[in-house]
Each structure stands twice: as structure tokens, then as C-alpha cells.
Design a protein around this motif. Structure first.
Motif, short mmCIF file in Angstrom:
data_model
loop_
_atom_site.label_atom_id
_atom_site.label_comp_id
_atom_site.label_asym_id
_atom_site.label_seq_id
_atom_site.Cartn_x
_atom_site.Cartn_y
_atom_site.Cartn_z
N ASN A 89 0.80 -1.22 0.00
CA ASN A 89 0.00 0.00 0.00
C ASN A 89 0.83 1.27 0.00
OD1 ASN A 89 -2.64 -1.13 -0.03
ND2 ASN A 89 -2.47 -1.60 2.14
N SER A 107 -1.02 2.54 -3.21
CA SER A 107 -2.32 3.09 -2.83
C SER A 107 -2.23 4.61 -2.69
CB SER A 107 -2.77 2.49 -1.50
OG SER A 107 -3.87 3.21 -0.97
N GLU A 123 -3.45 6.23 -0.53
CA GLU A 123 -3.29 6.49 0.90
C GLU A 123 -1.89 6.18 1.39
OE1 GLU A 123 -6.33 4.77 -0.14
OE2 GLU A 123 -7.00 6.85 -0.23
N GLY A 124 -1.05 5.62 0.55
CA GLY A 124 0.29 5.24 0.95
C GLY A 124 1.19 6.44 1.16
N TRP A 134 2.88 7.95 -2.02
CA TRP A 134 2.06 8.25 -3.18
C TRP A 134 2.34 9.65 -3.76
CZ3 TRP A 134 -0.54 5.25 -6.36
CH2 TRP A 134 -1.41 5.83 -7.28
N VAL A 185 -0.57 -0.51 -11.25
CA VAL A 185 -1.41 -1.35 -10.41
C VAL A 185 -2.13 -2.40 -11.25
CG1 VAL A 185 -3.45 -1.38 -8.92
CG2 VAL A 185 -1.69 0.37 -8.60
N ASN A 221 -4.43 -3.79 6.12
CA ASN A 221 -4.69 -2.51 5.44
C ASN A 221 -3.73 -1.39 5.81
OD1 ASN A 221 -6.95 -3.62 4.06
ND2 ASN A 221 -8.20 -3.30 5.88
N LEU A 225 -1.60 -4.49 -1.44
CA LEU A 225 -2.75 -3.82 -2.03
C LEU A 225 -3.92 -4.81 -2.03
CD1 LEU A 225 -2.93 -0.94 -3.32
CD2 LEU A 225 -2.89 -2.09 -5.54
N GLN A 226 -5.09 -4.34 -1.65
CA GLN A 226 -6.23 -5.23 -1.43
C GLN A 226 -6.51 -6.13 -2.64
OE1 GLN A 226 -7.88 -5.49 1.52
NE2 GLN A 226 -9.09 -7.17 0.68
N ARG A 227 -6.43 -5.58 -3.82
CA ARG A 227 -6.80 -6.36 -5.01
C ARG A 227 -5.80 -7.47 -5.34
NH1 ARG A 227 -6.62 -1.67 -9.52
NH2 ARG A 227 -6.94 -3.36 -11.02
#
Length: 230
Positions: free
Chosen positions: A29, A33, A35-36, A39, A52, A112, A118-120
Motif C-alpha cells: 500500500n 495506494s 493512501e500510501g 504516493w 497497479v 490494510n 494492495l487489497q486487489r
């Protein structure tokens, strides 16, 4: 990246079933992400390259054809923050709490977090087949067990993607080649920090081309893998 008519040899890369694996660095993440913590500097490169999505395509085709995948993560524990000296971006990562975990055996608040996948990607990484190595601590796999795991699996060819291009991905490429592996880099399955003064992605592309056996994009790589497993 242009690789033809650039004055350099093009050794090429042939996928051999059972001997070729995908290696993904830092699919976490904090890099991938919005939110990382990284980023703000890597986000544009990630979005421009569709990094991604492209990493997911590599996970997906590997799952489809039952090709071995290895993930080399980056974690920092509290004792890592007591190091007596650091390189430039080591210091930055420690300052912003990148990839921080409370301990090697402590998963408290890991889900998380910036250090989490990463969630996916979780269905592909947590599928019981993907090999997750011990963490690398700076950039390359010299400090983890990736090479051991590849050797034990009978792998001698690596398709490499992941974050970030001029740091962990490039360092993994260099060490794997030094260890006798044949490496192809998927150049749009990675990305890097771009700042006012530095473009890490452009810097990495030069070295990918000069050092790896081949470079390619995700679309062509997926086609190559599917063809090799037919």
C-alpha cells in the motif's frame, strides 16, 4: 521504452515452463495506494504506467496457467529504526514510517496498513501457492531468502515487476543477474518517484535496457506466458 535500433544487443528472453517464475517486489500500500506514504512522489508514475493494473495482470496470468510467483516484500521493524547510519532514501523511508510493522511476529494493525498488500492483490498472494520471501531491508534481495527460494524451486529465469523501478526493482534485477539468473523486466509493471529534480523511472529504464536480457510491456508478457503454457 524503445529497445530496437538503439545500438545495443538484444539477447531476448524465452519463457521455459517450470524454469521461469514471476518475481514482484513491494506490491504494498505505501507504494501503490493513494493512501500510501509514498504516493505523493510515485503516484503520477504509477498512474501513467497503469502499474497497479499491470502487476495484477501478471498475478492473474500466473494464476491462470499455474506459473510460480515469488513476492519480495519490504518491512521495517522497531529495531530497524535504531540503525546507526542510513542512505538517503533509507532515512526518508524511516522518517515517514514506510513499511513499518510492530515486529516480525506481530501482525497487530497490519491489515490494510502501508506495509500490507494492495487489497486487489490479496487473492493472488494469499492463495497458498505464491512464495512470500522474508523481507529485504534496503533495496536488493541480498538480505532476504529470495535467491534460496528460487533455487529450491528449480527456477533460473525471472520475469520481474514491482516497486519501485530505480530502487528495489532495479536492485533485485542486478542481484539476480549476479546470481546467475536470466532476467526480463516488465517496464510498465513498475514505477518510481518523480520529483522536481529527479525522475527515478527514467533512470531505471536506462539500466533495465543495459543490464537485463530483455525488457517488455505487460500485454506482450502476458501473451508470451500464455503461449509458453499452451
Amino acid at each position: 521504452m524503445k529497445k530496437e535500433n538503439d545500438g545495443l544487443p538484444l539477447p531476448g528472453f524465452t519463457i521455459e515452463k517450470g524454469k521461469t517464475a514471476i518475481v514482484i517486489t513491494d506490491p504494498q500500500n505505501d507504494f501503490l495506494s493513494p493512501e500510501g506514504v509514498a504516493w505523493g512522489v510515485v503516484g503520477k508514475s504509477v498512474m501513467d504506467n497503469m502499474t497497479v493494473d499491470n502487476i495484477e495482470q501478471l498475478f492473474k496470468i500466473a494464476n491462470e496457467v499455474d506459473m510460480q510467483v515469488f513476492v519480495s516484500p519490504h518491512y521495517y521493524y522497531p529495531h530497524d529504526h535504531t540503525w546507526k547510519f542510513e542512505g538517503t532514501l533509507e532515512k526518508l523511508m524511516h522518517n515517514i514510517g514506510m513499511f513499518d510493522r510492530p515486529g516480525a511476529l506481530d501482525t497487530n494493525k497490519f491489515e490494510n496498513s502501508g506495509a500490507d498488500w494492495l487489497q486487489r492483490y490479496k487473492p493472488y498472494i494469499n492463495n497458498g501457492k505464491t512464495v512470500v520471501t522474508s523481507p529485504h531491508k534496503v533495496y536488493g534481495p541480498e538480505s532476504n531468502d529470495l535467491v534460496l527460494q528460487l533455487r529450491k524451486a528449480g527456477i533460473d529465469k525471472v520475469i520481474l515487476g514491482g516497486m519501485s523501478a530505480n530502487l528495489c526493482a532495479e536492485s533485485h534485477m542486478r542481484e539476480l543477474i549476479e546470481q546467475g539468473f536470466e532476467v526480463m523486466v516488465v517496464t510498465d509493471a513498475t514505477a518510481a518517484a518523480i520529483t522536481e529534480h529527479y525522475n527515478g523511472y527514467e533512470a531505471a529504464l536506462v539500466n533495465f535496457r543495459m543490464i537485463a536480457s530483455d525488457i517488455n510491456n505487460t500485454t506482450d508478457t502476458v501473451k508470451m506466458i500464455r503461449a509458453a503454457y499452451q
